[in-house]
Write an enzyme that holds these catalytic residues in place. Structure first.
Site, PDB file in Angstrom:
ATOM      1  N   LYS A   1       0.831  -1.207   0.000  1.00 14.38           N
ATOM      2  CA  LYS A   1       0.000   0.000   0.000  1.00 14.38           C
ATOM      3  C   LYS A   1       0.869   1.261   0.000  1.00 14.38           C
ATOM      4  O   LYS A   1       0.603   2.200  -0.738  1.00 14.38           O
ATOM      5  CB  LYS A   1      -0.932   0.028   1.235  1.00 14.38           C
ATOM      6  CG  LYS A   1      -1.888  -1.153   1.322  1.00 14.38           C
ATOM      7  CD  LYS A   1      -2.899  -0.995   2.452  1.00 14.38           C
ATOM      8  CE  LYS A   1      -2.291  -0.951   3.854  1.00 14.38           C
ATOM      9  NZ  LYS A   1      -1.605  -2.204   4.256  1.00 14.38           N
TER      10      LYS A   1
ATOM     11  N   ARG B   1      -9.459   0.971   8.640  1.00 11.91           N
ATOM     12  CA  ARG B   1      -9.149  -0.419   8.975  1.00 11.91           C
ATOM     13  C   ARG B   1     -10.303  -1.098   9.703  1.00 11.91           C
ATOM     14  O   ARG B   1     -10.186  -2.282  10.029  1.00 11.91           O
ATOM     15  CB  ARG B   1      -7.917  -0.471   9.865  1.00 11.91           C
ATOM     16  CG  ARG B   1      -6.593  -0.729   9.131  1.00 11.91           C
ATOM     17  CD  ARG B   1      -5.516  -0.593  10.167  1.00 11.91           C
ATOM     18  NE  ARG B   1      -4.299  -1.300   9.958  1.00 11.91           N
ATOM     19  CZ  ARG B   1      -3.184  -0.757   9.484  1.00 11.91           C
ATOM     20  NH1 ARG B   1      -3.162   0.473   9.055  1.00 11.91           N
ATOM     21  NH2 ARG B   1      -2.074  -1.471   9.427  1.00 11.91           N
TER      22      ARG B   1
ATOM     23  N   ARG C   1      -0.404  -9.035  13.612  1.00  6.49           N
ATOM     24  CA  ARG C   1      -0.971  -8.007  12.722  1.00  6.49           C
ATOM     25  C   ARG C   1      -1.811  -8.636  11.609  1.00  6.49           C
ATOM     26  O   ARG C   1      -2.841  -8.104  11.232  1.00  6.49           O
ATOM     27  CB  ARG C   1       0.155  -7.165  12.113  1.00  6.49           C
ATOM     28  CG  ARG C   1       0.780  -6.219  13.126  1.00  6.49           C
ATOM     29  CD  ARG C   1       2.089  -5.647  12.617  1.00  6.49           C
ATOM     30  NE  ARG C   1       1.927  -4.762  11.492  1.00  6.49           N
ATOM     31  CZ  ARG C   1       2.886  -4.501  10.617  1.00  6.49           C
ATOM     32  NH1 ARG C   1       4.070  -5.070  10.717  1.00  6.49           N
ATOM     33  NH2 ARG C   1       2.657  -3.660   9.628  1.00  6.49           N
TER      34      ARG C   1
ATOM     35  N   ARG D   1      11.614  -6.500   5.592  1.00  4.31           N
ATOM     36  CA  ARG D   1      11.501  -5.061   5.347  1.00  4.31           C
ATOM     37  C   ARG D   1      12.365  -4.278   6.359  1.00  4.31           C
ATOM     38  O   ARG D   1      12.212  -4.417   7.557  1.00  4.31           O
ATOM     39  CB  ARG D   1      10.035  -4.652   5.473  1.00  4.31           C
ATOM     40  CG  ARG D   1       9.803  -3.168   5.370  1.00  4.31           C
ATOM     41  CD  ARG D   1       8.360  -2.857   5.082  1.00  4.31           C
ATOM     42  NE  ARG D   1       7.507  -2.960   6.245  1.00  4.31           N
ATOM     43  CZ  ARG D   1       6.203  -2.655   6.226  1.00  4.31           C
ATOM     44  NH1 ARG D   1       5.632  -2.268   5.103  1.00  4.31           N
ATOM     45  NH2 ARG D   1       5.478  -2.762   7.311  1.00  4.31           N
TER      46      ARG D   1
ATOM     47  N   ARG E   1      11.417  -2.110  11.601  1.00  5.59           N
ATOM     48  CA  ARG E   1      10.311  -1.638  12.432  1.00  5.59           C
ATOM     49  C   ARG E   1      10.054  -2.667  13.516  1.00  5.59           C
ATOM     50  O   ARG E   1      10.019  -3.862  13.248  1.00  5.59           O
ATOM     51  CB  ARG E   1       9.052  -1.482  11.568  1.00  5.59           C
ATOM     52  CG  ARG E   1       8.873  -0.097  11.024  1.00  5.59           C
ATOM     53  CD  ARG E   1       7.769  -0.033   9.998  1.00  5.59           C
ATOM     54  NE  ARG E   1       6.483  -0.519  10.499  1.00  5.59           N
ATOM     55  CZ  ARG E   1       5.334  -0.384   9.827  1.00  5.59           C
ATOM     56  NH1 ARG E   1       5.327   0.208   8.652  1.00  5.59           N
ATOM     57  NH2 ARG E   1       4.211  -0.850  10.321  1.00  5.59           N
TER      58      ARG E   1
HETATM   59  P1  AMP Z   1       0.898   0.427   9.310  1.00  7.39           P
HETATM   60  O1  AMP Z   1       2.139   1.197   9.096  1.00  7.39           O
HETATM   61  O2  AMP Z   1      -0.249   0.913   8.444  1.00  7.39           O
HETATM   62  O3  AMP Z   1       1.089  -1.057   9.185  1.00  7.39           O
HETATM   63  O4  AMP Z   1       0.431   0.709  10.811  1.00  7.39           O
HETATM   64  C1  AMP Z   1       1.253   0.363  11.912  1.00  7.39           C
HETATM   65  C2  AMP Z   1       0.407   0.243  13.169  1.00  7.39           C
HETATM   66  O5  AMP Z   1      -0.238   1.497  13.444  1.00  7.39           O
HETATM   67  C3  AMP Z   1      -0.734  -0.760  13.087  1.00  7.39           C
HETATM   68  O6  AMP Z   1      -0.305  -2.081  13.356  1.00  7.39           O
HETATM   69  C4  AMP Z   1      -1.672  -0.213  14.144  1.00  7.39           C
HETATM   70  O7  AMP Z   1      -1.204  -0.498  15.452  1.00  7.39           O
HETATM   71  C5  AMP Z   1      -1.541   1.280  13.946  1.00  7.39           C
HETATM   72  N1  AMP Z   1      -2.504   1.772  12.926  1.00  7.39           N
HETATM   73  C6  AMP Z   1      -2.224   2.291  11.709  1.00  7.39           C
HETATM   74  N2  AMP Z   1      -3.342   2.636  11.066  1.00  7.39           N
HETATM   75  C7  AMP Z   1      -4.374   2.316  11.883  1.00  7.39           C
HETATM   76  C8  AMP Z   1      -5.778   2.426  11.770  1.00  7.39           C
HETATM   77  N3  AMP Z   1      -6.367   2.910  10.665  1.00  7.39           N
HETATM   78  N4  AMP Z   1      -6.531   2.002  12.827  1.00  7.39           N
HETATM   79  C9  AMP Z   1      -5.958   1.535  13.958  1.00  7.39           C
HETATM   80  N5  AMP Z   1      -4.631   1.386  14.112  1.00  7.39           N
HETATM   81  C10 AMP Z   1      -3.833   1.778  13.088  1.00  7.39           C
END
Ligand code: AMP
Length: 219
Positions: free
Chosen positions: A17, A92, A175, A131, A164
């Site tokens: 994404k 999400r 996740r 990653r 990360r």
């Molecule tokens: P990402 O970089 O999009 O994988 O997001 C990393 C982490 O941020 C996720 O595993 C969640 O803990 C939190 N997070 C990101 N976007 C959301 C969202 N839309 N709703 C809830 N938690 C989020």
């Protein structure tokens, strides 16, 4: 492509994404809103939101809807969003999707497409655990498919790459489970509204990009 467009990128963590959001930003000038990046910025600055978010992110859980929705709504109220937005990692949950629809409707805007980048779990696990990124400039590498020119170092600024915290194997598994439970149902939500545009995210990256660009161009 007409006026300002609003595109959602749906897909599991590691589906690509972020990469495609950058393409849409570069090609069409869409503002890239990544809820994960917004949280990481808050974590880095140690804001109260960051401290709260970190406790969920470290476990691979979603940050609660109320704080996530508030943060993203504040972001989309900024002037750079008037030219169109690509949403990466948001919404999400159903509550987030509904909040976004309502916020856009208030400004007489709506989502043009929900691009669903499909990738099997096994491939996601391989990608996420490989990653690494640059803590200084944010460049993202994949040790299998897109390694840095010199091992462990950013091509752009030679800083040592880091992984990360939530890309470590146990957290990745959590996740993906959270994605299946809470986010995958949104695929049906957008299918029903006729906005869903599935893309095979296991193709060569150039193919994925070409399909995503074609979807945006058709809006
Ligand atoms: P990402 O970089 O999009 O994988 O997001 C990393 C982490 O941020 C996720 O595993 C969640 O803990 C939190 N997070 C990101 N976007 C959301 C969202 N839309 N709703 C809830 N938690 C989020």
């Amino acid at each position: 492509m007409s006026n300002a467009i609003y595109i959602i990128l749906l897909g599991a963590p590691g589906a690509g994404k972020g990469t495609q959001a950058e393409v849409l930003h570069a090609r069409f000038g869409l503002t890239h809103i990544s809820s994960g990046d917004l949280f990481r910025e808050n974590v880095a600055r140690q804001t109260p939101l960051g401290v709260l978010a970190k406790s969920y992110m470290d476990k691979g859980e979603l940050v609660p809807d109320d704080v996530t929705i508030k943060m993203v709504m504040e972001r989309i109220a900024r002037p750079d969003c008037a030219r169109g937005v690509v949403f990466d990692g948001f919404p999400r949950t159903h509550a987030q999707a509904q909040a976004l629809d309502a916020a856009l409707a208030q400004q007489s805007k709506k989502i043009g497409a929900a691009v669903f980048i499909q990738v099997r779990d096994q491939v996601l696990i391989e990608r996420l655990t490989a990653r690494w990124s640059c803590p200084a400039c944010g460049a993202v590498y994949n040790l299998l498919t897109n390694p840095p020119r010199s091992a462990g170092q950013c091509d752009k600024d030679t800083r040592a790459l880091t992984q990360r915290e939530d890309d470590k194997p146990e957290t990745v598994r959590r996740r993906l489970a959270v994605y299946q439970q809470q986010t995958a149902p949104l695929i049906e939500y957008y299918r029903q509204t006729g906005l869903l545009r599935p893309v095979d995210g296991e193709q060569m990256i150039e193919r994925v990009t070409a399909e995503v660009v074609a979807i945006a161009q058709a809006l």
